[in-house]
Design a protein around this motif. Structure first.
Motif, PDB file in Angstrom:
ATOM      1  N   THR A 114       0.651  -1.664   0.168  1.00 27.24           N
ATOM      2  CA  THR A 114       0.320  -0.296  -0.098  1.00 27.24           C
ATOM      3  C   THR A 114       0.699   1.152  -0.277  1.00 27.24           C
ATOM      4  OG1 THR A 114      -0.338   0.381   2.793  1.00 27.24           O
ATOM      5  CG2 THR A 114      -1.823  -1.248   1.289  1.00 27.24           C
ATOM      6  N   ALA A 115       1.968   1.328  -0.081  1.00 29.63           N
ATOM      7  CA  ALA A 115       3.254   2.035   0.334  1.00 29.63           C
ATOM      8  C   ALA A 115       3.281   2.956  -0.981  1.00 29.63           C
ATOM      9  CB  ALA A 115       4.326   1.818   0.727  1.00 29.63           C
ATOM     10  N   TYR A 116       2.774   2.690  -2.547  1.00 30.99           N
ATOM     11  CA  TYR A 116       3.791   3.343  -3.675  1.00 30.99           C
ATOM     12  C   TYR A 116       1.673   3.674  -3.769  1.00 30.99           C
ATOM     13  CZ  TYR A 116       3.022   4.907  -8.325  1.00 30.99           C
ATOM     14  OH  TYR A 116       2.914   4.897  -9.587  1.00 30.99           O
ATOM     15  N   GLY A 117       0.662   3.248  -3.306  1.00 36.21           N
ATOM     16  CA  GLY A 117      -0.427   4.365  -3.424  1.00 36.21           C
ATOM     17  C   GLY A 117      -1.195   5.312  -2.373  1.00 36.21           C
ATOM     18  N   ARG A 118      -0.700   4.935  -1.429  1.00 34.68           N
ATOM     19  CA  ARG A 118      -0.499   5.854  -0.126  1.00 34.68           C
ATOM     20  C   ARG A 118      -0.046   7.562  -0.050  1.00 34.68           C
ATOM     21  NH1 ARG A 118       1.165   4.230   3.788  1.00 34.68           N
ATOM     22  NH2 ARG A 118       2.361   2.571   3.520  1.00 34.68           N
ATOM     23  N   ASN A 119       1.080   6.756  -1.290  1.00 34.62           N
ATOM     24  CA  ASN A 119       2.265   8.326  -2.027  1.00 34.62           C
ATOM     25  C   ASN A 119       2.118   8.966  -2.517  1.00 34.62           C
ATOM     26  OD1 ASN A 119       3.965   7.453   0.510  1.00 34.62           O
ATOM     27  ND2 ASN A 119       4.936   6.275  -0.956  1.00 34.62           N
ATOM     28  N   LEU A 120       1.105   8.297  -3.323  1.00 28.54           N
ATOM     29  CA  LEU A 120       0.482   8.945  -5.058  1.00 28.54           C
ATOM     30  C   LEU A 120      -0.292   9.840  -4.637  1.00 28.54           C
ATOM     31  CD1 LEU A 120       0.767   8.511  -7.978  1.00 28.54           C
ATOM     32  CD2 LEU A 120      -1.036   6.674  -7.580  1.00 28.54           C
ATOM     33  N   ILE A 121      -1.571   9.238  -3.807  1.00 27.42           N
ATOM     34  CA  ILE A 121      -2.742  10.501  -3.655  1.00 27.42           C
ATOM     35  C   ILE A 121      -2.105  10.898  -2.739  1.00 27.42           C
ATOM     36  CG2 ILE A 121      -4.981   9.545  -2.230  1.00 27.42           C
ATOM     37  CD1 ILE A 121      -4.758   6.426  -3.095  1.00 27.42           C
ATOM     38  N   ASP A 122      -1.639  11.190  -1.245  1.00 29.85           N
ATOM     39  CA  ASP A 122      -1.358  11.914  -0.737  1.00 29.85           C
ATOM     40  C   ASP A 122      -0.740  13.219  -1.010  1.00 29.85           C
ATOM     41  OD1 ASP A 122      -2.485  10.056   1.226  1.00 29.85           O
ATOM     42  OD2 ASP A 122      -1.260   9.082   2.660  1.00 29.85           O
ATOM     43  N   GLU A 123       0.240  12.820  -1.710  1.00 28.55           N
ATOM     44  CA  GLU A 123       1.220  13.845  -2.178  1.00 28.55           C
ATOM     45  C   GLU A 123       0.560  14.891  -2.638  1.00 28.55           C
ATOM     46  OE1 GLU A 123       4.047  12.451  -4.897  1.00 28.55           O
ATOM     47  OE2 GLU A 123       5.603  11.775  -3.038  1.00 28.55           O
ATOM     48  N   PRO A 124       0.860  16.182  -2.657  1.00 25.90           N
ATOM     49  CA  PRO A 124      -0.111  17.288  -3.676  1.00 25.90           C
ATOM     50  C   PRO A 124       0.254  17.164  -4.810  1.00 25.90           C
ATOM     51  CG  PRO A 124       1.437  18.359  -1.354  1.00 25.90           C
ATOM     52  CD  PRO A 124       2.319  16.887  -1.584  1.00 25.90           C
ATOM     53  N   HIS A 125      -1.711  16.975  -5.653  1.00 24.88           N
ATOM     54  CA  HIS A 125      -1.578  17.158  -6.695  1.00 24.88           C
ATOM     55  C   HIS A 125      -2.165  18.486  -7.836  1.00 24.88           C
ATOM     56  CE1 HIS A 125       0.915  13.313  -7.983  1.00 24.88           C
ATOM     57  NE2 HIS A 125       0.948  12.633  -6.837  1.00 24.88           N
ATOM     58  N   ARG A 126      -2.389  18.897  -8.269  1.00 24.92           N
ATOM     59  CA  ARG A 126      -2.814  19.083  -9.021  1.00 24.92           C
ATOM     60  C   ARG A 126      -4.870  18.901  -9.655  1.00 24.92           C
ATOM     61  NH1 ARG A 126      -1.620  22.869 -14.268  1.00 24.92           N
ATOM     62  NH2 ARG A 126      -3.298  23.785 -13.855  1.00 24.92           N
TER      63      ARG A 126
END
Length: 255
Positions: A114-126
């Protein structure tokens, strides 16, 4: 009096010049392909530790032989799969944040899909579209790296087969040389297995991330991401080479 404005303008230009020089320096240190540290900023043997970690984690000794060009290339290409995606921000790659990683055969290593997905979703994105795009880019990068790594692995393993055959016919090989030769063949085989394990884990992480994106923000881009992950899974399920350690039993991944 006419010189005063010129002096003031000259003083004001100094900070701007310093900023320009600092920017040029940072650009010169920036990452290369796929956001990795630029090749000319790296130590030639910076990934040598991979062999020692692989063999040490299963109770074997590392070889004292120097790396051949192909063996060095194998380790450099392997690290791109072994380092987890999104494990460090781009700025840390630029400034050389780098450390050895434990092999998957370490008893205390626990894989978190789950680490990759959590980083992907939690990091600021437009937008969520940018998250989908980053996921697709990460998977495509792995697909692009797949052929160069395994092409090198095939050459290394083939040369190791010749090395193994030579050990059987040469009579003046010292015990130390024989041990180092066997250890190096073990290292190379284990590194290929390490990449195989890493690829399987990356696919699992990508799928978990895609599932969460679909739940939170359904988008037509999900179909493209799913196709890319499926292609990477297809390649991983049919690797061009599947070496087994020369001495001892085949290593089974954990987690």
């Amino acid at each position: 009096m006419s010189e005063l404005p010129q002096r003031i303008a000259k003083r004001r230009s100094i900070p701007a010049l310093l900023l320009l020089l600092a920017g040029a320096t940072l650009c010169g240190c920036s990452g290369g392909d796929f956001g990795r540290t630029r090749a000319d900023a790296r130590n030639d043997d910076m990934h040598r530790w991979l062999g020692a970690e692989a063999t040490g984690s299963v109770g074997m000794k590392a070889s004292q032989f120097q790396l051949t060009d192909l063996e060095r290339q194998l380790r450099d290409l392997a690290y791109q799969f072994i380092e987890a995606p999104l494990s460090r921000p781009a700025w840390k790659s630029v400034f050389g944040d780098y450390q050895p990683l434990p092999s998957p055969w370490r008893q205390k290593v626990v894989f978190d899909r789950t680490a990759y997905g959590r980083n992907l979703i939690d990091e600021p994105h437009r937008s969520f579209a940018s998250r989908y795009s980053l996921l697709i880019d990460n998977v495509r990068d792995d697909i692009t790296r797949f052929e160069p790594f395994f092409a090198t692995a095939i050459r290394v393993i083939e040369l190791d087969r010749k090395r193994s055959a030579s050990l059987k016919v040469l009579s003046d090989v010292s015990p130390r040389e024989r041990a180092d030769a066997i250890a190096r063949m073990e290292e190379n085989a284990l590194i290929v297995q390490w990449v195989q394990v890493s690829l399987e884990r990356r696919i699992s992480s990508y799928r978990w991330a895609l599932e969460r994106l679909v739940i939170q923000a359904p988008d037509g881009m999900a179909a493209d991401a799913d196709r890319q992950i499926g292609e990477l899974a297809r390649l991983t399920a049919n690797p061009p080479v599947a070496p087994v350690p020369v001495a001892g039993q085949a290593v089974v991944s954990k987690g």
